[in-house]
Design a protein around this motif. Structure first.
Motif, PDB file in Angstrom:
ATOM      1  N   LYS A 110       0.784  -1.237   0.000  1.00  0.00           N
ATOM      2  CA  LYS A 110       0.000   0.000   0.000  1.00  0.00           C
ATOM      3  C   LYS A 110       0.815   1.286   0.000  1.00  0.00           C
ATOM      4  O   LYS A 110       0.271   2.344  -0.314  1.00  0.00           O
ATOM      5  N   THR A 111       2.064   1.240   0.392  1.00  0.00           N
ATOM      6  CA  THR A 111       2.771   2.517   0.597  1.00  0.00           C
ATOM      7  C   THR A 111       3.707   2.864  -0.556  1.00  0.00           C
ATOM      8  O   THR A 111       3.997   2.030  -1.417  1.00  0.00           O
ATOM      9  N   ARG A 112       4.173   4.110  -0.509  1.00  0.00           N
ATOM     10  CA  ARG A 112       5.115   4.573  -1.508  1.00  0.00           C
ATOM     11  C   ARG A 112       6.412   3.771  -1.427  1.00  0.00           C
ATOM     12  O   ARG A 112       7.019   3.436  -2.437  1.00  0.00           O
ATOM     13  N   ARG A 137       5.898   0.486  -3.126  1.00  0.00           N
ATOM     14  CA  ARG A 137       5.906   0.660  -4.578  1.00  0.00           C
ATOM     15  C   ARG A 137       7.337   0.847  -5.073  1.00  0.00           C
ATOM     16  O   ARG A 137       7.700   0.354  -6.144  1.00  0.00           O
ATOM     17  N   ASN A 150      12.853  -2.817 -12.298  1.00  0.00           N
ATOM     18  CA  ASN A 150      13.730  -2.181 -13.280  1.00  0.00           C
ATOM     19  C   ASN A 150      14.441  -1.009 -12.623  1.00  0.00           C
ATOM     20  O   ASN A 150      13.895   0.067 -12.471  1.00  0.00           O
ATOM     21  N   ALA A 204      12.853   7.748 -12.634  1.00  0.00           N
ATOM     22  CA  ALA A 204      11.580   8.275 -12.137  1.00  0.00           C
ATOM     23  C   ALA A 204      11.787   9.085 -10.864  1.00  0.00           C
ATOM     24  O   ALA A 204      10.828   9.564 -10.273  1.00  0.00           O
ATOM     25  N   VAL A 226       8.427  -0.485 -15.951  1.00  0.00           N
ATOM     26  CA  VAL A 226       8.658  -1.640 -15.087  1.00  0.00           C
ATOM     27  C   VAL A 226       7.673  -2.691 -15.582  1.00  0.00           C
ATOM     28  O   VAL A 226       6.471  -2.585 -15.376  1.00  0.00           O
ATOM     29  N   MET A 277       4.866  -4.372 -13.595  1.00  0.00           N
ATOM     30  CA  MET A 277       3.801  -3.560 -13.013  1.00  0.00           C
ATOM     31  C   MET A 277       2.688  -3.315 -14.028  1.00  0.00           C
ATOM     32  O   MET A 277       2.875  -3.458 -15.230  1.00  0.00           O
ATOM     33  N   ARG A 288      -1.427   1.483 -14.361  1.00  0.00           N
ATOM     34  CA  ARG A 288      -1.609   2.497 -13.314  1.00  0.00           C
ATOM     35  C   ARG A 288      -0.311   2.714 -12.533  1.00  0.00           C
ATOM     36  O   ARG A 288       0.131   3.861 -12.353  1.00  0.00           O
ATOM     37  N   GLU A 289       0.316   1.621 -12.115  1.00  0.00           N
ATOM     38  CA  GLU A 289       1.530   1.751 -11.294  1.00  0.00           C
ATOM     39  C   GLU A 289       2.680   2.371 -12.078  1.00  0.00           C
ATOM     40  O   GLU A 289       3.496   3.105 -11.536  1.00  0.00           O
ATOM     41  N   LEU A 343       4.484   6.241 -11.221  1.00  0.00           N
ATOM     42  CA  LEU A 343       5.792   5.976 -10.618  1.00  0.00           C
ATOM     43  C   LEU A 343       6.603   7.230 -10.314  1.00  0.00           C
ATOM     44  O   LEU A 343       7.278   7.308  -9.284  1.00  0.00           O
ATOM     45  N   ALA A 344       6.540   8.239 -11.200  1.00  0.00           N
ATOM     46  CA  ALA A 344       7.360   9.429 -10.978  1.00  0.00           C
ATOM     47  C   ALA A 344       6.601  10.503 -10.199  1.00  0.00           C
ATOM     48  O   ALA A 344       7.133  11.568  -9.938  1.00  0.00           O
ATOM     49  N   LEU A 402       4.658   9.710  -7.240  1.00  0.00           N
ATOM     50  CA  LEU A 402       4.100   9.111  -6.014  1.00  0.00           C
ATOM     51  C   LEU A 402       4.003  10.124  -4.880  1.00  0.00           C
ATOM     52  O   LEU A 402       3.134  10.024  -4.021  1.00  0.00           O
ATOM     53  N   LYS A 403       4.903  11.121  -4.904  1.00  0.00           N
ATOM     54  CA  LYS A 403       4.880  12.100  -3.818  1.00  0.00           C
ATOM     55  C   LYS A 403       3.571  12.872  -3.801  1.00  0.00           C
ATOM     56  O   LYS A 403       3.136  13.356  -2.765  1.00  0.00           O
ATOM     57  N   PRO A 447      -0.480   6.815   5.929  1.00  0.00           N
ATOM     58  CA  PRO A 447       0.858   6.457   5.458  1.00  0.00           C
ATOM     59  C   PRO A 447       0.835   5.763   4.092  1.00  0.00           C
ATOM     60  O   PRO A 447       1.874   5.555   3.500  1.00  0.00           O
ATOM     61  N   ALA A 448      -0.341   5.410   3.622  1.00  0.00           N
ATOM     62  CA  ALA A 448      -0.390   4.645   2.378  1.00  0.00           C
ATOM     63  C   ALA A 448      -0.555   5.582   1.182  1.00  0.00           C
ATOM     64  O   ALA A 448      -0.794   6.764   1.336  1.00  0.00           O
ATOM     65  N   ILE A 449      -0.417   4.999  -0.020  1.00  0.00           N
ATOM     66  CA  ILE A 449      -0.728   5.745  -1.231  1.00  0.00           C
ATOM     67  C   ILE A 449      -2.244   5.888  -1.297  1.00  0.00           C
ATOM     68  O   ILE A 449      -2.973   4.937  -1.040  1.00  0.00           O
ATOM     69  N   GLU A 463      -5.076   5.412  -3.025  1.00  0.00           N
ATOM     70  CA  GLU A 463      -5.297   4.653  -4.256  1.00  0.00           C
ATOM     71  C   GLU A 463      -6.441   5.197  -5.088  1.00  0.00           C
ATOM     72  O   GLU A 463      -6.440   5.103  -6.308  1.00  0.00           O
ATOM     73  N   GLU A 479      -5.025   7.994  -6.900  1.00  0.00           N
ATOM     74  CA  GLU A 479      -4.104   7.479  -7.903  1.00  0.00           C
ATOM     75  C   GLU A 479      -4.867   7.005  -9.139  1.00  0.00           C
ATOM     76  O   GLU A 479      -4.557   7.386 -10.263  1.00  0.00           O
ATOM     77  N   LYS A 501       3.439   8.789 -17.798  1.00  0.00           N
ATOM     78  CA  LYS A 501       4.184   8.889 -16.540  1.00  0.00           C
ATOM     79  C   LYS A 501       4.802  10.267 -16.401  1.00  0.00           C
ATOM     80  O   LYS A 501       4.722  10.892 -15.342  1.00  0.00           O
TER      81      LYS A 501
END
Lengths: 323, 502
Positions: free
Chosen positions: A186-188, A191, A199, A206, B353, B356, B359-360, B364-365, B367-368, B374-376, B378, B381, B418
């Motif tokens: 679930k977290t960054r 991921r 990769n 990224a 990747v 993956m 979506r992932e 990827l670039a 995520l911040k 604490p989770a993404i 979703e 996202e 991305k």
């Protein structure tokens, strides 16, 4: 029929499925010979054995998903147990003794992370070197002697639980497993583990800080290994210089049986849970079916290879289903 | 005189691409034939067929040697027929001796043991004959002169006494004197009756050395000349062709505002200490502009992008300003934070990747930006990546499809998505439409139009000449580590670009 196909398809898509199939298979086989196997207290016994492995294997899964390698957590287990034992003998309060052991794990984790991620030494050999150095250091420090006789309340950590047979170890291990499952899925950070293992170059471009992320994975494993050292000392009422030796490759195998690739980029903590349960299940099953424990390694080796073969078969099925 | 080698109606197809289209030519004994053409004209495909890398049967048409048809199924059968090749890249063993490098594959001695004394003597004899001053027993790594190292990869082909020698850009790492040395050796071979196929972008060299020249364009052989019956300008026009009526033309919306300024970019060559890939290069990119880095493959175009982005760091020196502010970029994370984005040439090795899903990969670039501690987050996202998934019309069952299952064009769109999600200010595109089909290309151009209208700056590297010309508002042409020219608007033509690099 169609429904069955769909379930099959779903099962195929899960990388945990080979481990699950084998867990169930062994359960059925052993129960057929001796039905005590599936009784709750026996299952809890298996869980207790599982929990020591799982405490390390859960963070180890993150580390291996990240494409890293660690061959020294066994000596961290021993060293942390001994540190804890000494602190207790010096009559340091129990929580501080445990913290001391964890700090020891943290320090070794940082050392390892700096050597690998900052200096850039190769993981396999470097962590193997740390393993040898630490086990030597432990022998020098202890003279090969165990540290025995701890306070009752410390022993309770490894020998008791809120319910009979439901030991604290099991509870802590399950909590840790859930935490790492959450981190990885679930977290960054989780991921980033998948991205780096999947990769490295893409992850780097990224903007993922590869050094920092792999560092975290190494520290996590070492701290958890230290925790296992504490639990083992409590359980046996004795901190032994060889408490964790030889577990490194065994646990990596457990993680791999659970569907994590050695090259990184794939794997789940749930799979690792199944892998570790499977290993404890084999031990327990051999005893219940009165098979000589000499068979243990042979069977484990065969299961490991079988898990890889099943996984290969699964991937080929998926590939052919696509065409 | 009967030709020693004939290539008859050779056609080589790759999925979606016709790499060679009915090419025929012949080569006489002792003839030096130059082969010229732009990037992607089919020169290296031709070479790989000759060397046996593409075995008989993987292409249509026939090869005749001494008038007899041959079926070459591997490199060793080609070598047995007397065809040797010296490759452009420096593929030598740096930790072996000069002699071992030259004689690898046929070291003298018994079945298991190498006779080093004989090896060194044979090599010494050969080096004396071609008057090259090298010690056979010297370890190659200690040969500091890179020209000598490239020389070795040429000599390695010559020492096997080929009847037909194929040279692919043999002088890229050589200085003027070393080129003369190589030419002297080749002239000696001419007297011995060896035939040479000489592939080069440097027309001066072709005119100096060759007897005749074959021009390839888009996989077809468009012209054959005896060298004294043709001029350089005519060759350039033939290489370029005149099929430039493009339906597509990027609309220039560039402004005067400088977004990215690069000063004194310096990239050393990792293999050759005396030569730099890029020397003191400076340029500026404006808001809304498509800025091109032109030049041939190997001119350092991709390296410029990688060095600015912090992917390439060894010995790189640079001053980077973004919107007037100087920024230290030591790793890609710094570049991403500063608003740069980099769609690399190799999407499989550095864009995606594969394990993956869509979506992932898209998030990827960024995520911040999806922080839901604490989770993404979703839900956010899925919504954000979904916007780009739909806008770029990525064709897949859903966003949860693994990118490994997508076609090349759709994979490229995922990588683009991305970078768009990072809301970058400057987008680096390195061969953005490589290996994707015509329809997807056109969609890609439309997206670039839209982005520049919104004020994004694009830095483009592309070997697809029509694409480069129609997209760029302004470009510089790189050769020998420097910007040879800056072209803008209608000045950007194939002829003008090629003139700067040959």
């Amino acid at each position: 029929m169609k429904l069955k196909n769909k379930t099959m398809q779903k099962l195929l898509n899960k990388e945990e499925s080979p481990a699950l199939i084998m867990v169930l298979l062994i359960m059925i086989l052993v129960t057929a010979v001796n039905s005590t196997f599936v009784r709750p207290d026996n299952l809890l016994d298996i869980l207790r054995t599982t929990s020591y492995n799982l405490l390390i294997a859960a963070p180890l899964t993150c580390l291996m998903v990240c494409g890293e390698m660690d061959l020294c957590f066994g000596s961290v287990v021993s060293l942390a147990g001994i540190t804890c034992g000494w602190l207790l003998q010096m009559e340091v309060p129990i929580p501080f003794a445990i913290l001391g052991a964890l700090a020891c794990g943290f320090a070794i984790g940082m050392l390892k992370a700096v050597l690998l991620c900052n200096v850039g030494l190769p993981g396999f050999i470097t962590t193997l070197g740390i393993q040898y150095a630490l086990s030597g250091l432990i022998l020098l420090l202890t003279g090969g002697q165990c540290i025995n006789y701890f306070p009752e309340s410390f022993k309770a950590l490894g020998q008791r639980g809120p319910l009979p047979k439901l030991y604290w170890t099991i509870i802590v291990a399950l909590v840790i497993t859930i935490v790492f499952h959450f981190i990885l899925s679930k977290t960054r950070l989780g991921r980033s583990f998948y991205a780096i293992g999947g990769n490295r170059e893409t992850a780097k471009l990224a903007g993922i800080n590869i050094g920092k992320v792999s560092m975290i994975s190494h520290v996590m494993v070492s701290v958890c290994a230290a925790l296992v050292g504490v639990f083992k000392a409590a359980r046996f009422n004795s901190a032994q210089p060889n408490a964790g030796s030889g577990t490194e490759l065994l646990l990596m195998c457990g993680v791999i049986i659970g569907g994590t690739g050695i090259a990184g980029g794939k794997g789940t903590v749930i799979g690792t849970l199944l892998g570790c349960f499977l290993m404890a299940e084999i031990d327990n099953g051999l005893i219940l079916t009165r098979v000589s424990s000499y068979w243990n390694n042979l069977i484990f080796g065969v299961i490991l290879i079988l898990a890889l073969a099943l996984d290969l078969y699964r991937q080929k099925k998926i590939a052919s289903a696509k065409e | 005189m009967k030709p020693i080698l004939e290539m008859k109606h050779v056609t080589k197809r790759f999925p979606g691409v016709l790499a060679l289209d009915n090419v025929s030519f012949s080569l006489k004994q002792g003839e030096f034939l130059g082969i010229c053409g732009e990037n992607g004209a089919g020169k290296s495909t031709l070479m790989k067929i000759l060397s046996g890398s593409y075995p008989y049967g993987s292409y249509e048409g026939e090869l005749h040697i001494d008038g007899k048809p041959v079926k070459m199924d591997s490199i060793s059968t080609a070598q047995a027929l007397g065809i040797e090749m010296a490759y452009q890249e420096l593929n030598v063993m740096l930790d072996a001796t000069v002699a071992e490098n030259l004689m690898v594959g046929n070291l003298p001695g018994g079945k298991y043991i190498v006779d080093f004394k004989k090896l060194y003597n044979m090599t010494r004899e050969f080096l004396d004959k071609v008057s090259v001053d090298l010690d056979p027993a010297q370890i190659l790594r200690s040969v500091t002169n890179s020209g000598q190292i490239q020389l070795i990869s040429i000599l390695r082909a010559i020492i096997k006494k080929p009847r037909i020698l194929v040279l692919d850009e043999p002088t890229t790492a050589l200085t003027g004197n070393e080129v003369k040395q190589v030419f002297a050796i080749l002239e000696q071979l001419r007297k011995e009756g060896v035939s040479i196929l000489y592939i080069s972008h440097k027309l001066d060299e072709v005119f100096e050395l060759c007897d005749s020249v074959l021009v390839l364009r888009d996989g077809k052989s468009v012209a054959f000349h005896l060298i004294n019956e043709v001029s350089q300008n005519q060759l350039i026009e033939e290489m370029v062709g005149r099929n430039l009526e493009n339906q597509y033309r990027h609309k220039n919306v560039s402004t005067d505002e400088v977004v990215l300024s690069v000063k004194k970019l310096h990239i050393p060559n990792p293999n050759i200490s005396t030569k730099n890939i890029i020397d003191e290069l400076s340029f500026e990119v404006h808001r809304g502009e498509v800025f091109g880095l032109g030049g041939l493959v190997g001119a350092g175009r991709s390296e410029v992008l990688g060095a600015i982005f912090g992917q390439l760091t060894n010995g790189v020196k640079k001053i980077i300003e973004i919107e007037g502010q100087e920024i230290q970029i030591t790793k890609p994370a710094d570049a991403v934070a500063a608003g740069l984005a980099f769609l690399t040439e190799e999407r499989r090795s550095s864009g995606l990747v594969i394990n993956m899903n869509i979506r992932e990969n898209i998030s990827l670039a960024s995520l911040k930006k999806l922080k839901g501690y604490p989770a993404i987050n979703e839900r956010k996202e899925t919504k954000e990546t979904g916007r780009f998934y739909e806008k770029l019309r990525i064709k897949a069952p859903s966003q949860e499809t693994r990118v490994g299952n997508l076609s090349g064009g759709n994979q490229q769109k995922v990588v683009l998505a991305k970078w768009l999600m990072t809301e970058c200010k400057v987008l680096f595109l390195d061969e953005p439409t490589k290996g994707i089909d015509v329809g997807a290309k056109r969609e890609f151009y439309d997206i670039i139009d839209e982005l520049t209208q919104k004020g994004m700056a694009v830095v483009l590297v592309s070997s697809d000449m029509p694409e480069f010309i129609s997209l760029c508002d302004r470009c510089i042409v790189l050769a020998d580590g420097k910007a040879q020219a800056e072209l803008a608007g209608d000045e950007i033509t194939q002829v003008n670009i090629i003139k700067e690099v040959v």
